[in-house]
Design a protein around this motif. Sequence first.
Motif, short mmCIF file in Angstrom:
data_model
loop_
_atom_site.label_atom_id
_atom_site.label_comp_id
_atom_site.label_asym_id
_atom_site.label_seq_id
_atom_site.Cartn_x
_atom_site.Cartn_y
_atom_site.Cartn_z
N PHE A 57 12.25 35.19 29.18
CA PHE A 57 12.64 34.13 30.11
C PHE A 57 14.08 34.33 30.59
N LYS A 58 14.33 33.91 31.84
CA LYS A 58 15.67 33.95 32.42
C LYS A 58 15.91 32.65 33.17
N GLU A 59 17.07 32.05 32.98
CA GLU A 59 17.37 30.78 33.66
C GLU A 59 17.66 31.02 35.14
N ILE A 60 17.19 30.10 35.98
CA ILE A 60 17.45 30.11 37.41
C ILE A 60 17.79 28.68 37.83
N SER A 61 18.70 28.53 38.77
CA SER A 61 19.08 27.18 39.21
C SER A 61 18.00 26.59 40.11
N LEU A 62 18.01 25.29 40.25
CA LEU A 62 17.04 24.61 41.11
C LEU A 62 17.20 25.08 42.56
N ASN A 63 18.43 25.18 43.02
CA ASN A 63 18.67 25.61 44.41
C ASN A 63 18.13 27.02 44.66
N GLU A 64 18.38 27.92 43.72
CA GLU A 64 17.89 29.29 43.88
C GLU A 64 16.36 29.33 43.83
#
Length: 303
Positions: free
Chosen positions: A283-290
Amino acid sequence: MSIKILNSPIFASIQDIGRFSFSNIGVTTSGVMDEYAYFMANQLLENKKDENIIEVYYSNFNFIVNCNTQIAITGAYCEVYINKQLKPTWQTYSLKKGDIVEVSKLLSGCIVYIGIKNGIKIPKQFGSYSTSIKEKIGGIDGRLLKKGDILPIENICSFNKRKISSKYLPKYKEELQLRVILSYQEEYFTKEQKNKFFSSIYTISNEFNRMACKLKGEKIDCEIDGVISEAISFGAIQIPKDGQPIILLKERQTIGGYPKIGTVLTIDCFKLAQLRPNMKIKFKEISLNEAQKKLKEFYNSFS
């Protein structure tokens, strides 16, 4: 005018983009597991982008046509034979009455899509053609396809041969990175547990189907045991008491009470669908906007 299924498929159903706005009465979304392969098949055939399609797990799907038609085969790479002649996938084929198509040995991926020009002529239920096994609605009597089924189609007289450029062909890897938006009950997971979640490699268990994908690996602890049952989105990651993450997919239940650390980016769930048990997930975190930007780019490319 129809196609007739000649063998007994392992797991095949009629699907489309899915069934929406009925979760309040407990009806799941359903729909195709790999939307990229689905949209590509309909684009090849110049169908409506939400036309129905046949979704076949682990190949093993043979049929005969009794009229002129055109098909497109996408999704998992597999051996396809038309009248015993081996053909490549990710392109269209014109068929005439009596032609036999055999979707055989899988080479990479696990779900094959068979698109038919102008789709299978069946009625929608709750606004969709999609088969939902759990609710027994959609498709053919709400069930999987079986030997002897006759699927009504149109007779097509004009054809355009098309294929997908190699640069747009997917690569199905045995290890996949899934982007995750931290959400839901993420505040109940300590920084240490979140770091463990994002730094661990998980293995796909045998509990992997259209409803969900359960993983095996590092146990993730949550400060709460559960929540009041609430609506669940596509890609939500539940953390049950055993600490093993569960990614909820197209035929997920509409509500649930396990705490959820976040949600897998929708377009990454389509890639997950083509994996098999014992393959690896990170898993890798991604922002809501991205995430919103990536999602918009994906769907705009098919508009």
